[in-house]
Every structure is written in C-alpha cells, then in structure tokens.
Design an enzyme around this catalytic site. Structure first.
Site, PDB file in Angstrom:
ATOM      1  N   CYS A 168      -4.773   2.498  -3.728  1.00  0.00           N
ATOM      2  CA  CYS A 168      -3.505   2.884  -3.076  1.00  0.00           C
ATOM      3  C   CYS A 168      -2.412   1.843  -3.284  1.00  0.00           C
ATOM      4  O   CYS A 168      -1.509   1.694  -2.454  1.00  0.00           O
ATOM      5  CB  CYS A 168      -3.688   3.158  -1.589  1.00  0.00           C
ATOM      6  SG  CYS A 168      -4.738   4.560  -1.253  1.00  0.00           S
ATOM      7  N   LYS A 212     -11.098   0.012   9.818  1.00  0.00           N
ATOM      8  CA  LYS A 212     -11.365  -1.190   9.011  1.00  0.00           C
ATOM      9  C   LYS A 212     -11.812  -2.365   9.878  1.00  0.00           C
ATOM     10  O   LYS A 212     -12.019  -3.466   9.390  1.00  0.00           O
ATOM     11  CB  LYS A 212     -10.122  -1.561   8.204  1.00  0.00           C
ATOM     12  CG  LYS A 212      -9.805  -0.522   7.134  1.00  0.00           C
ATOM     13  CD  LYS A 212      -8.560  -0.841   6.351  1.00  0.00           C
ATOM     14  CE  LYS A 212      -8.296   0.285   5.351  1.00  0.00           C
ATOM     15  NZ  LYS A 212      -7.017   0.118   4.642  1.00  0.00           N
ATOM     16  N   HIS A 241       0.863  -1.182   0.000  1.00  0.00           N
ATOM     17  CA  HIS A 241       0.000   0.000   0.000  1.00  0.00           C
ATOM     18  C   HIS A 241       0.907   1.242   0.000  1.00  0.00           C
ATOM     19  O   HIS A 241       2.009   1.184   0.544  1.00  0.00           O
ATOM     20  CB  HIS A 241      -0.839  -0.053   1.276  1.00  0.00           C
ATOM     21  CG  HIS A 241      -1.945   0.944   1.372  1.00  0.00           C
ATOM     22  ND1 HIS A 241      -1.725   2.259   1.705  1.00  0.00           N
ATOM     23  CD2 HIS A 241      -3.285   0.815   1.202  1.00  0.00           C
ATOM     24  CE1 HIS A 241      -2.890   2.889   1.748  1.00  0.00           C
ATOM     25  NE2 HIS A 241      -3.853   2.043   1.447  1.00  0.00           N
ATOM     26  N   ASP A 299       2.371  -4.727   8.052  1.00  0.00           N
ATOM     27  CA  ASP A 299       1.180  -3.916   7.795  1.00  0.00           C
ATOM     28  C   ASP A 299      -0.011  -4.872   7.858  1.00  0.00           C
ATOM     29  O   ASP A 299      -0.257  -5.643   6.931  1.00  0.00           O
ATOM     30  CB  ASP A 299       1.302  -3.263   6.416  1.00  0.00           C
ATOM     31  CG  ASP A 299       0.024  -2.554   5.987  1.00  0.00           C
ATOM     32  OD1 ASP A 299      -0.990  -2.637   6.712  1.00  0.00           O
ATOM     33  OD2 ASP A 299       0.046  -1.935   4.908  1.00  0.00           O
TER      34      ASP A 299
HETATM   35  C1  LIG Z   1      -6.029   0.782   4.407  1.00  0.00           C
HETATM   36  C2  LIG Z   1      -4.655   0.283   4.331  1.00  0.00           C
HETATM   37  C3  LIG Z   1      -3.562   1.053   4.739  1.00  0.00           C
HETATM   38  C4  LIG Z   1      -3.690   2.480   5.190  1.00  0.00           C
HETATM   39  O1  LIG Z   1      -4.607   2.643   6.215  1.00  0.00           O
HETATM   40  P1  LIG Z   1      -5.024   4.116   6.648  1.00  0.00           P
HETATM   41  O2  LIG Z   1      -6.145   3.887   7.566  1.00  0.00           O
HETATM   42  O3  LIG Z   1      -5.434   4.836   5.399  1.00  0.00           O
HETATM   43  O4  LIG Z   1      -3.828   4.720   7.281  1.00  0.00           O
HETATM   44  C5  LIG Z   1      -2.319   0.504   4.661  1.00  0.00           C
HETATM   45  N1  LIG Z   1      -2.138  -0.749   4.228  1.00  0.00           N
HETATM   46  C6  LIG Z   1      -3.153  -1.522   3.838  1.00  0.00           C
HETATM   47  C7  LIG Z   1      -2.889  -2.918   3.369  1.00  0.00           C
HETATM   48  C8  LIG Z   1      -4.449  -1.037   3.863  1.00  0.00           C
HETATM   49  O5  LIG Z   1      -5.454  -1.808   3.450  1.00  0.00           O
END
Ligand SMILES: *Cc1c(COP(=O)(O)O)cnc(C)c1O
Length: 421
Positions: free
Chosen positions: A375, A232, A129, A206
């Site tokens: 992203c 999320k 991302h 991540d």
């Molecule tokens: C959503 C996401 C992010 C970033 O999360 P934010 O809430 O926008 O900071 C980073 N990595 C992955 C895999 C994501 O799905």
C-alpha cells in the site's frame, strides 16, 4: 548475549498467549513475519471477545437494563484505556473508528471539506500509505487544495530540510506517517508538528506502525490528530481510533449521520451530541472496542519500553543476518549497532528474484512474509522498485525465527540462481 536473556523474559514468556503460532504450515512450524500487515491476537483478547458474546452481548448507550449497562461501561472503559495508552488529555479525545483508514477519512471529509479552499496547501510525504494519500486526493479534487510532497534523504528517510522549504502561510495541513511500513524509518513527528504549527497548520500523524511498537504520547508530539488500527496492536480487525485535540474535534462537523451521534432529532434538522459520540453514528463494533481495551491492557502489562527494547535487539540481529546475503537490498535506513533508529521490519529485494516468487517459496518453508507494494505504490515508484518482499517482526518473534527466515531466504535465492544462472 543480552538478546538471549531478553528473549527468555519476553518472547518465551508471551508465546503461550498466541496459540496460532504453534501450528505447522506446509509441514513446518509457522514463522509469522507479516506483523506490519496485521498482528496476531493473544488469548486475553480472544477471551474478551468470547466473554462479551457469551455473557453480556447488548447494545451500548441505549438500554437501562443490566446487560446494556455492562456493555456500555466496558465500551467506555476501553476508551479510557486507549486514552491513557497514548496520553490523551481526556477520553473524549478518542473516537472509535473501523481502522486507521476510516479515521483519516473522517478528518478528510469532516475537517478537510469544511476548512480547505482553493490554493490551500496540504503537505504529505512520498512514503505515505495509500490510506494517507487517497482521502487527501479526493478532498483536494473537491476543494482545489494543492498537495505537496516531502521526499527522501540519501539514507531514504524523511527529508526535514526539504519539508521546511515546503512550509508557508498557504500550508493548512501536514499529514505524515510516524513510522514507515516500508522504509521502517522513524519520522521526527515532534519537530514536524512544531514547525507546522508555526505556520498555523494542523498536523495529523499516521501512527499505525508506531503505536503497536513504542510508547506514544500525543501531548508530547503535540499533534492535532493521530490515527491507529487495533488489528496491528493485538486487537481484532474492525476497530481503530482517531485521537484529536478536544477543541479541534469539537470544531469539526459530523462525518456520518445516524443514531448515537445526535442530541435532538426533528424532521427537518438535528442537533448533535458532544464528542466523541458526534463521530460514532450507529451501533459500533462493541466487542472489538472492548477487545481493543484488552489489547491495550496486554501491551501495557508487558510494558511498551520492554517491547521496544526487545524489538531493537531483534532488529539488530535481523539486519546483521541480512547484510551477509549479497543479493539482498533493504530499503530505508540501516539500524544502529544496537538496533535502534528504525522499525523491526525489512522491505527488500533479492537480485532478480521476483518478491512474489520469494514469498511463495518461503511459504513452503512455513515462513509468512509479504510481497507487493505494501500500500505504498508511489513510494515504490519513487524508489524505482516494482515491488518488495517484507519481513516484519513483533515482540513474540524470536531470534530462532529470524534464523529460519534467513535460511529459507538463502535457499530460495540459490534455487532461483540455479534456474536463472
Ligand atoms: C496499515 C497501515 C495503514 C492502514 O491501516 P488500515 O487498518 O488498513 O486502515 C495506514 N498507514 C500505515 C502506515 C499502515 O501501516
């Protein structure tokens, strides 16, 4: 058949907790399939926010009065909950951040700037991302460190063999995604961490797309840091967290300076508080942090094993249906027959139809899916796709909603075939 019984005991059971899902969009019952971008929030979380502001809104760690004491203990209890949720050794290993992006930036600016030197290597992957790319690009530009990238296998998964060939004594950090928000593949983070540690490298995971969907044990993974976003996983926006091993966090200099993060302040210099306070300068997102605790309670009450099992069944069904549409090409690995082996999301293209047009047409049928690069622009470039459409599921989605999505998708493809054909 098992799916139907599971559905009655899970999605059917939890749906009353999500009133937002009861609305109509463009004259159709909303089918929300954009959960990889953000999940919906249950009443239990919304009520926690409301109760905070109605009953005990007050700043944390500052006052001795009753409301402040109550806010402080709720704020710290939520940290305990997050800590138990990911099996951290102590609540001190959990730092609240605005989101996962801020958590990665914290590590990049604090640890990265003070530990990386010219010629040191940072291993990322092509599926990262932007949040796990841009901070390291900035740090690499400032320090002269070199970024290396793990590529994909033929099945569009993390290439572990190539990763092994990138590791060397120059490797100082491996920072990779657990579950790809585009490919849906589940990366072998435990093995990645073990291999990286053999070279003395640090490991950041991540976990934005894994923490909401499966049980996570940071000590089993043995990562040095792990990041996730609350929004999320049923919590509000504006709150996320950084897990870090206690000794690693303690060794890191502060990221932001200000109130709350200090021990003693003099005009010329200051001493800092112990972790996690050292990394939480200023008044934090108090209500959001407490609501993150409520979201963790909510998920744990359902059971992460149940959520995972249910999502596997939905995944199997989703892919079974997608495979029947010849124009549809899904990126990432196929799930096993029982739906295991990948996340409950599908990033796809449908022949010549532009994903944005697809998403617009589906919206007319009340179906919310995402279109774009999610992203992961470098990954899309790597795959040779300008953009993709993405349907992503959560435990409150049903098989019937998958049917509505598939029906609308088929109609959209036929509609565009009429125009182009
Ligand atoms: C959503 C996401 C992010 C970033 O999360 P934010 O809430 O926008 O900071 C980073 N990595 C992955 C895999 C994501 O799905």
């Amino acid at each position: 058949m098992t799916l139907l019984t599971q559905e009655k005991t899970l999605a059917a059971k939890v749906r009353p907790d999500f009133p937002i899902l009861l609305q109509e969009v463009n004259g159709h019952r909303l089918v929300y399939l954009d959960n990889a971008a953000t999940s919906q929030k249950p009443l239990q979380v919304l009520e926690t926010l409301r109760e905070y502001y109605e009953v005990y809104n007050s700043n944390v760690h500052r006052g001795v009065h009753t409301l402040s004491a109550r806010a402080t203990s709720a704020y710290e209890e939520a940290r305990e909950k997050v800590s138990r949720f990911v099996n951290a050794a102590t609540h001190q290993e959990i730092v609240y951040t605005r989101n996962a992006s801020e958590a990665i930036n914290l590590v990049a600016y604090s640890w990265g700037l003070s530990n990386l030197q010219r010629g040191d290597e940072v291993i990322l992957s092509v599926m990262e991302h932007h949040s796990n790319l841009v901070p390291w690009q900035i740090v690499a530009q400032k320090t002269g460190a070199v970024l290396k990238f793990v590529e994909l296998t033929e099945t569009q998964e993390f290439n572990l063999e190539q990763f092994k060939s990138l590791l060397s004594d120059k490797t100082k950090l491996v920072s990779v995604v657990h579950v790809s928000n585009t490919l849906g593949c589940i990366n072998p983070v435990r093995e990645i961490a073990e291999l990286a540690h053999k070279y003395g490298a640090k490991v950041l995971i991540d976990a934005c797309q894994s923490v909401p969907h499966m049980g996570i044990d940071v000590r089993a993974i043995d990562c040095d840091w792990l990041v996730a976003s609350g929004h999320k996983m049923c919590a509000p926006t504006g709150i996320g967290f950084l897990y870090g091993k206690l000794d690693v966090l303690r060794s890191m200099p502060p990221f932001l300076g200000g109130g709350e993060m200090i021990a003693d302040v003099f005009l010329e210099y200051s001493t800092y508080a112990d972790v996690p306070a050292k990394f939480e300068a200023g008044t934090p997102a108090i209500a959001e942090a407490i609501a993150l605790g409520a979201a963790v309670d909510y998920l744990m009450q359902i059971g992460m094993d149940k959520i995972e099992a249910y999502e596997h069944e939905l995944t199997a069904y989703l892919f079974e249906q997608l495979r029947k549409i010849p124009q549809v090409k899904v990126y990432g690995p196929q799930p096993a027959a029982d739906g295991t082996g990948r996340a409950a999301l599908a990033a796809f293209t449908a022949g010549e139809v532009h994903p944005h047009d697809l998403s617009t047409i589906l919206d007319q049928a009340g179906v919310a899916i995402r279109a774009g690069h999610h992203c992961t622009q470098p990954l899309h470039r790597y795959l040779g796709a300008q953009s993709t459409a993405r349907a992503s599921l959560y435990f409150y989605n049903t098989r019937e909603e998958v049917d509505v999505f598939i029906g609308a998708l088929k109609e959209a493809i036929e509609f565009f075939a009429g125009i182009f054909g």
